[in-house]
Enzyme design. Structure first.
Site, mmCIF file in Angstrom:
data_model
loop_
_atom_site.group_PDB
_atom_site.id
_atom_site.type_symbol
_atom_site.label_atom_id
_atom_site.label_comp_id
_atom_site.label_asym_id
_atom_site.label_seq_id
_atom_site.Cartn_x
_atom_site.Cartn_y
_atom_site.Cartn_z
ATOM 1 N N GLY A 244 0.931 -1.239 0.111
ATOM 2 C CA GLY A 244 -0.011 0.039 -0.271
ATOM 3 C C GLY A 244 0.836 1.331 0.147
ATOM 4 N N ALA B 172 -1.229 10.913 -4.114
ATOM 5 C CA ALA B 172 0.152 10.629 -4.136
ATOM 6 C C ALA B 172 0.361 9.295 -5.003
ATOM 7 C CB ALA B 172 0.739 10.413 -2.946
ATOM 8 N N SER C 154 2.895 8.998 -8.613
ATOM 9 C CA SER C 154 4.155 9.011 -9.125
ATOM 10 C C SER C 154 5.074 10.070 -7.888
ATOM 11 C CB SER C 154 4.447 9.789 -10.247
ATOM 12 O OG SER C 154 3.874 9.163 -11.400
ATOM 13 N N GLY D 49 -5.302 -7.354 -37.880
ATOM 14 C CA GLY D 49 -5.984 -6.676 -38.613
ATOM 15 C C GLY D 49 -7.420 -6.596 -38.075
ATOM 16 N N GLU E 26 4.124 -0.073 -10.805
ATOM 17 C CA GLU E 26 5.348 -0.089 -10.082
ATOM 18 C C GLU E 26 6.190 1.157 -10.611
ATOM 19 O OE1 GLU E 26 7.165 -3.441 -8.623
ATOM 20 O OE2 GLU E 26 5.240 -4.590 -8.354
HETATM 21 N N1 CAA Z 1 16.296 2.719 -2.572
HETATM 22 C C1 CAA Z 1 16.628 3.219 -1.304
HETATM 23 N N2 CAA Z 1 16.549 4.341 -0.985
HETATM 24 C C2 CAA Z 1 15.975 5.312 -2.019
HETATM 25 C C3 CAA Z 1 15.800 4.868 -3.218
HETATM 26 C C4 CAA Z 1 15.925 3.573 -3.618
HETATM 27 N N3 CAA Z 1 15.680 3.084 -4.706
HETATM 28 N N4 CAA Z 1 15.388 5.876 -4.049
HETATM 29 C C5 CAA Z 1 15.412 7.072 -3.257
HETATM 30 N N5 CAA Z 1 15.521 6.684 -1.910
HETATM 31 C C6 CAA Z 1 15.810 7.403 -0.745
HETATM 32 C C7 CAA Z 1 16.779 8.708 -1.116
HETATM 33 O O1 CAA Z 1 18.191 8.145 -1.002
HETATM 34 C C8 CAA Z 1 16.202 10.014 -0.223
HETATM 35 O O2 CAA Z 1 16.893 9.689 0.947
HETATM 36 P P1 CAA Z 1 18.106 10.813 1.776
HETATM 37 O O3 CAA Z 1 17.125 11.930 1.816
HETATM 38 O O4 CAA Z 1 17.904 10.244 2.875
HETATM 39 O O5 CAA Z 1 19.097 10.787 0.733
HETATM 40 C C9 CAA Z 1 14.842 9.536 0.046
HETATM 41 O O6 CAA Z 1 14.631 8.134 -0.468
HETATM 42 C C10 CAA Z 1 14.064 10.379 -1.079
HETATM 43 O O7 CAA Z 1 14.661 10.282 -2.327
HETATM 44 P P2 CAA Z 1 14.340 11.066 -3.574
HETATM 45 O O8 CAA Z 1 14.706 12.566 -3.241
HETATM 46 O O9 CAA Z 1 14.929 10.576 -4.807
HETATM 47 O O10 CAA Z 1 12.539 11.009 -3.757
HETATM 48 P P3 CAA Z 1 11.724 11.769 -4.791
HETATM 49 O O11 CAA Z 1 10.629 12.445 -3.889
HETATM 50 O O12 CAA Z 1 12.302 12.784 -5.718
HETATM 51 O O13 CAA Z 1 11.130 10.461 -5.381
HETATM 52 C C11 CAA Z 1 10.885 8.912 -7.308
HETATM 53 C C12 CAA Z 1 11.871 9.486 -6.125
HETATM 54 C C13 CAA Z 1 11.687 7.842 -7.965
HETATM 55 C C14 CAA Z 1 10.290 9.911 -8.278
HETATM 56 C C15 CAA Z 1 9.800 7.968 -6.318
HETATM 57 O O14 CAA Z 1 8.937 9.007 -5.896
HETATM 58 C C16 CAA Z 1 9.075 7.043 -7.153
HETATM 59 O O15 CAA Z 1 9.716 5.880 -7.417
HETATM 60 N N6 CAA Z 1 8.080 7.382 -7.736
HETATM 61 C C17 CAA Z 1 7.014 6.224 -8.134
HETATM 62 C C18 CAA Z 1 6.174 5.570 -7.166
HETATM 63 C C19 CAA Z 1 5.823 4.194 -7.587
HETATM 64 O O16 CAA Z 1 6.681 3.366 -8.229
HETATM 65 N N7 CAA Z 1 4.418 3.812 -7.369
HETATM 66 C C20 CAA Z 1 3.871 2.525 -7.856
HETATM 67 C C21 CAA Z 1 3.175 2.309 -6.649
HETATM 68 S S1 CAA Z 1 2.952 0.264 -6.265
HETATM 69 C C22 CAA Z 1 2.055 -0.121 -7.374
HETATM 70 O O17 CAA Z 1 2.515 -0.022 -8.660
HETATM 71 C C23 CAA Z 1 0.659 -0.983 -6.987
HETATM 72 C C24 CAA Z 1 0.968 -2.255 -6.769
HETATM 73 O O18 CAA Z 1 -0.066 -2.819 -6.353
HETATM 74 C C25 CAA Z 1 2.196 -3.035 -6.792
#
Ligand code: CAA
Length: 379
Positions: A124, A130, A132, A340, A364
């Site tokens: 979840g 919220a 992306s 087609g 994801e």
């Molecule tokens: N692994 C570990 N830590 C991570 C990380 C990773 N891959 N990516 C970022 N972090 C950490 C960063 O290091 C940072 O920590 P610090 O501040 O301590 O350095 C913190 O997390 C924040 O990172 P960002 O500043 O990069 O965060 P952001 O707000 O810019 O977001 C993003 C980055 C890549 C856009 C992220 O928000 C993202 O992946 N968004 C997409 C979400 C997503 O995939 N949603 C799908 C939901 S699940 C689904 O699909 C439904 C289901 O049923 C499965």
């Protein structure tokens, strides 16, 4: 098989392929309509040992590496992307956060029934405002005594009605507006105040389950928190890195199914006095599809091997997911085009591949989010 896999990995692939063709194939269309079938096939997947294939034996898993698991996902997705996504969400983003961040007690409670497939997992993260920008989740977890009170809603949650165990983010630190305010929790389905509501109708993956999760004054003791406070976002991002390789394998399966059906069809379908396969325009389409599939396969299993070797793999997981999902979409689109008018009917499977492939560009993390992750690592 063009890539080099071990004999054991090929044996898993052969076993799953055989099961898919014997048992799943006759029901692949019916699965979209008959919700009860998903549960029946889930039981069969469990009996085959696929719910815990890649997890350590101490947690009830089979102790195999990710590659075997991904080969299984790919085979299942060729026949039913809906069943593949059910398994993928359970094993990666459902189980992995508990394996990686769970306490000994959490692992002991949840992992054996989950790896055996008796309990299904869900993840979840997404909320109405919220998606992306996952760090903006509003579900609150207010401190109360030795626990927390959760209020809020999650949407588009795969396995929502099937799951016994939900890994969720909630905001424990409202003064922190972004990712740093989030913590992770494990919640069981019969927790008072927790309800699952029907999800919207969806374009594809119609045989899979999804829904919305509502927490209305849910009390969770501290022992249900996963990892440290304010670590929730990292836990979820780490789990998604691994989940994205699995979605890449799923997309690869859809792309391969689209190519295989296309090859069969163009060798039979006659127009202008010859089979479609005689036209160079057709041949070029097939050649492009096959080449892109091969590239997607290399990216997917490369990311898996980096993970198995304990190397960083976040960028490669996003590359694999990005390329494989867009390949699946292109291949499904070409398959509908080659078929087609017939391709536009529900009598042939290519229209389902088209609908299912689209989900892989969104679930994801959208393709745009994958590009962001890749670019961030480059810069
Ligand atoms: N692994 C570990 N830590 C991570 C990380 C990773 N891959 N990516 C970022 N972090 C950490 C960063 O290091 C940072 O920590 P610090 O501040 O301590 O350095 C913190 O997390 C924040 O990172 P960002 O500043 O990069 O965060 P952001 O707000 O810019 O977001 C993003 C980055 C890549 C856009 C992220 O928000 C993202 O992946 N968004 C997409 C979400 C997503 O995939 N949603 C799908 C939901 S699940 C689904 O699909 C439904 C289901 O049923 C499965």
């Amino acid at each position: 098989v063009v890539m080099l896999f071990t004999q054991d990995q090929l044996a898993v692939q052969a076993l799953v392929k055989d099961w898919c063709h014997q048992k799943l194939l006759p029901y692949s269309k019916q699965l979209e309509k008959d919700k009860a079938l998903l549960k029946e096939f889930w039981v069969e997947l469990s009996e085959l040992g696929l719910c815990g294939l890649q997890f350590p034996e101490e947690y009830g898993g089979a102790g195999l590496e990710s590659t075997s698991y991904l080969l299984a996902i790919e085979e299942i997705a060729k026949i039913s992307a809906s069943l593949a996504v059910t398994l993928s969400v359970h094993t990666t983003v459902g189980i992995l956060p508990i394996i990686t961040y769970g306490t000994a007690a959490q692992k002991e409670s949840y992992l054996p029934p989950m790896t055996a497939g008796r309990w299904i997992g869900a993840f979840g993260l997404t909320e109405p405002s919220a998606g992306s920008d996952a760090g903006q989740g509003k579900m609150s977890a207010r401190r109360e005594g030795d626990g927390y009170i959760l209020n809020g809603e999650k949407i588009f949650i795969t396995n929502a009605h099937l799951a016994q165990v939900f890994v969720m983010t909630a905001r424990t630190h409202p003064e922190e507006k972004g990712p740093k305010g989030l913590s992770a929790f494990v919640l069981e389905k019969d927790t008072p105040g927790f309800t699952v509501q029907s999800g919207d109708e969806k374009l594809g993956l119609q045989g899979s389950d999804w829904g919305n999760l509502v927490c209305n004054g849910v009390y969770l003791p501290e022992t249900q928190r996963l990892g440290a406070e304010q670590e929730g976002f990292k836990i979820f991002m780490n789990s998604l890195d691994q989940g994205r390789i699995s979605i890449a394998a799923l997309a690869l399966g859809i792309a391969e199914a689209a190519l295989e059906d296309s090859i069969r069809y163009v060798k039979e379908r006659q127009q202008f006095g010859q089979t479609l396969s005689c036209f160079q325009a057709t041949q070029f389409k097939l050649a492009t599809m096959a080449t892109e599939i091969e590239a997607a396969r290399h990216l997917t299993y490369h990311a898996a091997r980096l993970k198995e070797a304990g190397q960083p793999f976040s960028k490669e997981a996003s590359m694999a997911k990005l390329y494989a999902s867009e390949t699946a979409m292109r291949c499904a689109n070409e398959a509908v085009q080659l078929f087609g008018g017939y391709g536009y009917t529900t009598d042939f499977k290519v229209e389902r591949y088209f609908r299912d492939a689209k989900s892989t560009e969104i679930v994801e993390g959208t393709s745009q989010i994958q590009r962001l992750v890749i670019a961030k690592s480059l810069l």
